[in-house]
Design an enzyme around this catalytic site. Structure first.
Site, PDB file in Angstrom:
ATOM      1  CG  PHE A 153      76.444 126.775 -49.854  1.00  0.00           C
ATOM      2  CD1 PHE A 153      75.735 127.497 -50.799  1.00  0.00           C
ATOM      3  CD2 PHE A 153      75.815 125.708 -49.240  1.00  0.00           C
ATOM      4  CE1 PHE A 153      74.419 127.173 -51.112  1.00  0.00           C
ATOM      5  CE2 PHE A 153      74.507 125.370 -49.550  1.00  0.00           C
ATOM      6  CZ  PHE A 153      73.808 126.107 -50.488  1.00  0.00           C
ATOM      7  CB  CYS A 154      83.124 128.403 -50.693  1.00  0.00           C
ATOM      8  SG  CYS A 154      83.269 129.286 -52.253  1.00  0.00           S
TER       9      CYS A 154
END
Length: 460
Positions: free
Chosen positions: A380-381
């Protein structure tokens, strides 16, 4: 001058109408089903109201700031009215600037480019990469993940009290960057308390509101933050617009983020053959080039829609959906939700989890292919945060590996479900049912890895 009027907000007794709510997708097991978009944390579907407003303006589209024609002047009025709408939505103070950007990432990189010399930046390892990575030219102190809101404040206070002496002696400028709501766990952070700690120690603070602004009211003045950044595409507005709003002094003192037309007030030739430039002091200083008028108008439309719908009602309905997920899966011991502050911590409609015996990439692929449910899997970055939350817990590889696992690296990834103002109850009910069926019965289809992604195997 007549500017297209923003439409009235619909009733919120039901989800706000969004684009794509009737889209059907094929299932590998046969037939079609209405798509359940449960990846709002990445990009929320555009509100129907926003799309209608943009469509009403489209025939009047024109360039802004300097055009003499009617459509150009109308578009200029619309663009600057959008700026005022956003300032009101964010509770900006007198003298604050609202700069239109491309996204939260763009906004924070703009601020990073405007930092004074020898500025020290403090950021928790829990941040999204958009807030963790832009500060390449500053002295960065990365803080450990806190396990309670109080610990977050205490950690920041200690770090600011112990911060290094600047090259000129004494404590130089400092900036704290913090999220309002985690894009991984959905948990709300103690923004007001962190802002107070920052200001007590002579630092400034920027709020990454990408996940907060679509779900909760955000006021620059009430939270006492110096800047706030958010993205239109998470606020139910398409077209790649973002906002950086807040104090003007560092922005005015910095070189323009981009050099070009619109940012310059006056340009002249020097006798030595060079060019002399006088830059604007307003938000235009960092908005060189022809601006994304439609994007700015879409953001303003979304701000109006959410304000008129009422955040109290929107928050109450979203919490109903959060409870439906957590209570619906409470009797599935194989499902473990990820959390920093505990299961009861206040949060927006974002939940991440792992499923024992499943690779998360495989599980997410099955949700999509067999149930028509779109979620997110991976890190998710926010790699440092997800790795901290997952630790070294064993997780089965399954047929598909993580798309973000390096060669030879153990697969550490999670699944994220997220929703908001446009999510109907049926989508959440289908998600809960699908998770239970997959855990109990397994996938109905075979899957393989293709170009780093887990996909249904259709070779048979």
């Amino acid at each position: 001058m007549s500017v297209p009027t923003l439409a009235s907000a619909p009733s919120v007794c039901a989800p706000l109408p969004v684009l794509g709510r009737d889209v059907t997708v094929p299932l590998v097991t046969g037939g079609e089903v209405t798509y359940a978009a449960l990846d709002y944390a990445a990009s929320a579907p555009a509100l129907q109201r926003v799309w209608d407003d943009v469509a009403a303006y489209a025939p009047y589209y024109g360039s802004v700031h300097r055009g003499a024609g009617y459509l150009s002047q109308l578009s200029t009025d619309l663009f600057e009215n959008a700026r005022r709408t956003v300032a009101e939505f964010l509770g900006c103070r007198e003298g604050d600037q609202v700069v239109f950007t491309r996204s939260t990432t763009d906004s924070l990189n703009l601020l990073a480019a405007a930092l004074p010399a020898d500025c020290q930046v403090f950021v928790f390892e829990t941040e999204h990469h958009a807030a963790l990575l832009p500060w390449r030219n500053a002295r960065v102190t990365c803080l450990d993940a806190p396990r309670t809101p109080r610990e977050a404040v205490e950690t920041l206070e200690r770090a600011l009290a112990d911060r290094t002496v600047s090259i000129e002696g004494g404590h130089g400028p400092a900036l704290v960057c913090v999220t309002g709501a985690s894009n991984v766990t959905g948990e709300l952070w103690p923004v007001r308390e962190l802002a107070a700690a920052a200001h007590t120690h002579g630092a400034r603070i920027v709020l990454d509101a990408a996940q907060l602004a679509p779900h909760h009211p955000v006021s620059v003045a009430d939270l006492d933050v110096d800047w706030v950044a958010f993205s239109g595409h998470k606020l139910y507005a398409p077209f790649g617009s973002g906002v950086l709003a807040g104090r003007a002094d560092w922005l005015r003192a910095a070189e323009p983020y981009l050099a070009g037309g619109g940012a310059s007030r006056k340009v002249s030739r020097r006798q030595d053959g060079g060019v002399e430039v006088e830059w604007h002091d307003s938000a235009a200083r960092h908005e060189a080039g022809s601006p994304n008028v439609i994007g700015a108008y879409a953001v303003a439309s979304a701000c109006k829609a959410l304000t008129e719908a009422g955040f109290d009602t929107l928050v109450a309905r979203e919490q109903h959906l959060v409870r439906a997920v957590r209570e619906g899966l409470a009797d599935v011991p194989q499902v473990r939700f990820l959390s920093l502050f505990g299961d009861d911590a206040p949060r927006v409609g974002v939940l991440s989890f792992v499923v024992e015996g499943w690779n998360s990439s495989h599980f997410a692929a099955a949700l999509s292919a067999e149930y028509g449910i779109g979620v997110r899997d991976g890190l998710f970055c926010a790699h440092p945060l997800v790795r901290t939350l997952l630790g070294s817990d064993p997780q089965a590889q399954g047929e598909c590996g993580s798309p973000e696992a390096a060669p030879g690296e153990k697969s550490l990834n999670a699944i994220r479900v997220s929703f908001g103002a446009g999510t109907p109850d049926e989508h959440v009910e289908r998600f809960v049912r699908a998770v239970k069926e997959l855990v109990t019965d397994g996938a109905k289809w075979n899957y393989r890895t293709e170009d780093g992604r887990c996909v249904p195997d259709t070779s048979a």
